[in-house]
Scaffold this active site. Structure first.
Site, PDB file in Angstrom:
ATOM      1  N   SER A   1       6.268   8.979  12.301  1.00  0.00           N
ATOM      2  CA  SER A   1       7.837   8.716  12.073  1.00  0.00           C
ATOM      3  C   SER A   1       8.587   9.339  13.179  1.00  0.00           C
ATOM      4  CB  SER A   1       8.095   9.185  10.585  1.00  0.00           C
ATOM      5  OG  SER A   1       9.543   8.673  10.250  1.00  0.00           O
TER       6      SER A   1
ATOM      7  N   HIS B   1       1.333 -40.020  20.779  1.00  0.00           N
ATOM      8  CA  HIS B   1       2.662 -39.269  20.347  1.00  0.00           C
ATOM      9  C   HIS B   1       3.789 -40.440  20.748  1.00  0.00           C
ATOM     10  CE1 HIS B   1       0.767 -35.404  20.441  1.00  0.00           C
ATOM     11  NE2 HIS B   1       1.899 -34.836  20.088  1.00  0.00           N
TER      12      HIS B   1
ATOM     13  N   ASN C   1      -2.543   6.426   6.390  1.00  0.00           N
ATOM     14  CA  ASN C   1      -3.143   7.284   7.300  1.00  0.00           C
ATOM     15  C   ASN C   1      -3.500   6.396   8.381  1.00  0.00           C
ATOM     16  OD1 ASN C   1      -5.431   6.193   6.378  1.00  0.00           O
ATOM     17  ND2 ASN C   1      -6.021   8.151   5.354  1.00  0.00           N
TER      18      ASN C   1
ATOM     19  N   GLU D   1       4.128 -36.193  29.388  1.00  0.00           N
ATOM     20  CA  GLU D   1       3.014 -35.230  29.027  1.00  0.00           C
ATOM     21  C   GLU D   1       1.546 -35.799  28.942  1.00  0.00           C
ATOM     22  OE1 GLU D   1       4.095 -32.360  26.013  1.00  0.00           O
ATOM     23  OE2 GLU D   1       5.573 -31.562  27.279  1.00  0.00           O
TER      24      GLU D   1
ATOM     25  N   GLN E   1     -10.316   0.579   2.450  1.00  0.00           N
ATOM     26  CA  GLN E   1     -11.064  -0.214   1.387  1.00  0.00           C
ATOM     27  C   GLN E   1      -9.952  -0.862   0.540  1.00  0.00           C
ATOM     28  OE1 GLN E   1     -11.536   3.079   1.769  1.00  0.00           O
ATOM     29  NE2 GLN E   1     -11.391   4.210  -0.152  1.00  0.00           N
TER      30      GLN E   1
ATOM     31  N   GLN F   1      12.950  14.985   9.774  1.00  0.00           N
ATOM     32  CA  GLN F   1      11.824  14.329  10.194  1.00  0.00           C
ATOM     33  C   GLN F   1      10.577  15.196  10.576  1.00  0.00           C
ATOM     34  OE1 GLN F   1      12.586  10.995  10.662  1.00  0.00           O
ATOM     35  NE2 GLN F   1      10.211  11.095  10.852  1.00  0.00           N
TER      36      GLN F   1
ATOM     37  N   GLU G   1      12.692   5.189  16.017  1.00  0.00           N
ATOM     38  CA  GLU G   1      12.881   4.420  14.609  1.00  0.00           C
ATOM     39  C   GLU G   1      14.249   4.560  13.862  1.00  0.00           C
ATOM     40  OE1 GLU G   1      10.422   6.726  12.110  1.00  0.00           O
ATOM     41  OE2 GLU G   1      10.266   4.910  10.511  1.00  0.00           O
ATOM     42  N   HIS G   2      14.510   6.093  14.102  1.00  0.00           N
ATOM     43  CA  HIS G   2      15.837   6.392  13.688  1.00  0.00           C
ATOM     44  C   HIS G   2      16.720   6.759  14.665  1.00  0.00           C
ATOM     45  CE1 HIS G   2      13.050   7.153  10.178  1.00  0.00           C
ATOM     46  NE2 HIS G   2      13.919   6.402   9.463  1.00  0.00           N
TER      47      HIS G   2
ATOM     48  N   TYR H   1       0.940  -1.229   0.066  1.00  0.00           N
ATOM     49  CA  TYR H   1       0.041  -0.026  -0.008  1.00  0.00           C
ATOM     50  C   TYR H   1       0.807   1.129   0.066  1.00  0.00           C
ATOM     51  CZ  TYR H   1      -3.610   3.476   1.028  1.00  0.00           C
ATOM     52  OH  TYR H   1      -4.103   4.446   0.745  1.00  0.00           O
TER      53      TYR H   1
ATOM     54  N   HIS I   1       7.756  15.582   7.726  1.00  0.00           N
ATOM     55  CA  HIS I   1       6.743  14.351   7.375  1.00  0.00           C
ATOM     56  C   HIS I   1       5.360  14.546   7.706  1.00  0.00           C
ATOM     57  CE1 HIS I   1       9.385  11.226   5.525  1.00  0.00           C
ATOM     58  NE2 HIS I   1      10.208  11.394   6.587  1.00  0.00           N
TER      59      HIS I   1
ATOM     60  N   ASP J   1      16.811   7.009   3.973  1.00  0.00           N
ATOM     61  CA  ASP J   1      15.378   7.017   3.540  1.00  0.00           C
ATOM     62  C   ASP J   1      15.202   6.773   2.149  1.00  0.00           C
ATOM     63  OD1 ASP J   1      14.584   7.760   6.174  1.00  0.00           O
ATOM     64  OD2 ASP J   1      14.700   9.875   5.628  1.00  0.00           O
TER      65      ASP J   1
END
Lengths: 437, 437
Positions: free
Chosen positions: B241, B423, B217, B418, B194, B263, B330-331, B124, B266, B364
């Site tokens: 981010s 088994h 989003n 067990e 969707q 950063q 993250e970074h 996506y 973004h 990036d």
């Protein structure tokens, strides 16, 4: 078992469908447990334990004295078996630790990955009649190999029928012995969704962890899915255990029946599938199932499971493999001639057992492979537990002056095209500073 | 940016807390979208697209003619940059493909793992003003290297302000060019929850996939979390981010400010953290931020993000690293002397940029490392996207007669302990058959 002869491909999806559980009712109950523990910590853990297990031990953490007592209760023969299994599991998982080379992607641009252990992990082991000490090995051995700093275990404090009151407040000795042997840091007598909540959020007694592993009933499974949605990692989504067997005319029907029953005895919801090219084998396996089922202590569970299970007669082994890849079983046994060759064609499965002498139970306990595997078709996209499950792979990069100059045009053009000026400037400022020198 | 001097350790957790989004309202909206697409397929996709994007193209799939047209619209300079980035990303990710050795855990017990590509994956890519074609490289390159059979892409059919109506029904040319270059199988003009639903369940136009990747989003993020709960794999949980910078007195304040702004631009919810041992640097960076902020086309977004961001003054680099590991960014940029040495101490981070010449924007876009990384503290337990994300590691085992005999006692003892008779029998029957020969 239901017998289905030569099913047309367009019906495979329907025929191979697993039962769908409606968890919507469960979810609100489990959410309440999670909220309770998040807000009220140990007090809520105690209340839920009282309510569900009908008894809550005074001290939630297992003491050293309890562990020492447990070690003395496990027979030397079982201790030896557990040690052998641990050794094999260590051998298999150790080679999964790997340091990758540094890659110079452009002159002066150095990039690499490093595996770093997840600091704190939590393991869950269910209580009940079958004490799953083997699962402790499967989770704790890779956690230790990965280098996790804290490995905690939650397990309910009962190990026979709750209603009888026997062993109330105690954890099965083999569970404690195995936990001790595998280097578990701390053990808590907490079960159910409240155990998952305690490890996810932390309480006064139980430290919070970064990732939670292990099997459980539907409450535990639901709790794991809900805390995953909140960002705490889990091993994988869970469903009832499964085996699929492909057997041709060379297969031994007694072996095949024993393998199907090893899966069926796990529980009434276990999924068992036989696919074969031999009509005779179907008859022989049916007779063997009848014969062996009655010998099992868990014959009621196994019998219920078999009622929902299916045997497929297909035209050849290529079609069998297509059908099995479409099913994506947790365990796949290839009891046929040239099984190695057929194994090459496996696309979707958790773990594959090749040939007539490789029963699933070998891998369940002791061959060395992990038995925490993707069920419910998740083998299409998930792997079983391994050392990978206990590490993060962090990427690193370091650029020299030459590297920065080599990469700058590419970065600046792409950043500008994406409309991200500051991204371009971070490279441009450095490039200009180098050029000025 | 808020300046915090010498924060005591017991306040770190609170000071480093990310904003918590309440998604309960969103969840019911997104659930309805998922249900709609599951039940009514393309028709529901069209209705939701009309409602949210205010326009639905006649054909959901991008045609060959549209791709050819897009290729002509992308400048040769940008094409070249994208090709260079692709080459570097391929170089870095190629070494992640690995075949492990077969392990003989006991004489005659052979175990191994094999990486097998996930058959069908869905990517996506959000629409909007910044066309994230770089993310296509980051997802499609490892998918191709892994050997995924089908790689589909969903992206909304607009790329400037929706209300203006410009480019209505069109995907940004650089997105189509990059998708074509990276070997995406099929591209669909569908956005939002969707799109996630269409890839999860499949429709007449869109094939269902086994795993879904990519940013989006809050609707997209929420849809991914919900379908994950239904057992469809996703890359990782998502959040805004982030970058954290450690800078000492050797750092260049203009570089540091540019990195923080990369950063911040973004979005308003981007998280920016500076940790330093130098009070002077704080003043210099503040001045540089002021200077550089006004040059940015996305200065409003970047300015909002900085308002919620923090600078920490700490006593030494050891404390800085403790604080940063506790934040799990993250970074992480290490703009200091002996940065390689400090990098060894990183426990929790998505990707680490070492030294004064390694800006985040290099990674990036083009250095070769992946930019799809764990945010929101998930770096404690999750890795960024890699070839691993596109494969399952299936385990295999094969036992010889000797192997079966060697392992049988261990398996039988553990299975009996067990309480799992079948088994034990699966091994016992085979052992007895061998002994009879």
């Amino acid at each position: 078992m239901q017998i289905i002869q030569f099913p047309p491909r367009e019906q495979w999806t329907r025929l191979l469908q697993r039962p769908v559980l409606d968890n919507s009712d469960l979810e609100s109950k489990v959410s309440d447990i999670l909220k309770g523990v998040k807000q009220r910590g140990d007090q809520a853990v105690r209340e839920f334990t009282e309510r569900f297990d009908r008894f809550c031990p005074d001290t939630l953490e297992v003491s050293k004295a309890e562990i020492e007592e447990a070690i003395n209760l496990v027979s030397p023969e079982l201790q030896q078996a557990i040690q052998q299994a641990k050794e094999n599991i260590e051998k298999f998982h150790r080679i999964q630790i790997r340091n990758e080379d540094v890659v110079e992607t452009m002159p002066g641009v150095y990039c690499w990955r490093k595996s770093v252990a997840i600091e704190k992990v939590g393991l869950y082991i269910p209580g009940g009649s079958a004490p799953l000490f083997s699962t402790i090995l499967m989770l704790a051995v890779p956690a230790r190999l990965a280098g996790c700093r804290e490995i905690i275990l939650c397990t309910p404090a009962y190990y026979s029928d709750i209603s009888s009151g026997a062993n109330r407040g105690k954890v099965h000795p083999a569970v404690l012995y195995t936990a001790w042997l595998s280097g578990i840091t701390r053990i808590f007598k907490i079960g159910g969704a409240q155990a998952i909540a305690a490890m996810a959020y932390g309480t006064a007694s139980v430290p919070s962890v970064d990732k939670i592993f292990g099997p459980g009933n539907q409450y535990v499974t639901c709790a794991k899915m809900l805390i995953q949605k909140q960002g705490i990692a889990i091993d994988m989504p869970a469903g009832p255990s499964e085996v699929a067997v492909f057997a041709d005319e060379t297969a031994n029907s007694a072996f095949v029946a024993a393998d199907l029953l090893s899966q069926a005895e796990h529980g009434s919801d276990s999924q068992v599938v036989l696919t074969t090219t031999s009509p005779e084998l179907i008859e022989d396996v049916k007779a063997e199932l009848e014969k062996q089922l009655h010998l099992l202590s868990r014959r009621t569970l196994a019998g219920n499971s078999l009622k929902n299970s299916k045997m497929f007669l297909v035209k050849d082994r290529a079609e069998a493999m297509d059908l099995l890849n479409s099913y994506a079983p947790e365990h796949l046994i290839l009891a046929c001639k040239d099984a190695e060759e057929l194994a090459e064609k496996v696309i979707n499965a958790g773990s594959v057992f090749i040939g007539h002498l490789s029963p699933e139970s070998a891998g369940d306990y002791a061959s060395g492979t992990n038995h925490t595997l993707p069920t419910n078709g998740f083998a299409r996209s998930y792997s079983g537990v391994s050392v990978d499950s206990f590490v993060k792979k962090i990427t690193f990069q370091q650029l020299t002056q030459e590297g920065l100059q080599n990469i700058s045009t590419t970065v600046e053009r792409m950043a500008q095209a994406e409309g991200l000026d500051a991204h371009a400037r971070a490279v441009k400022l450095r490039r200009e500073a180098i050029n000025k020198k």
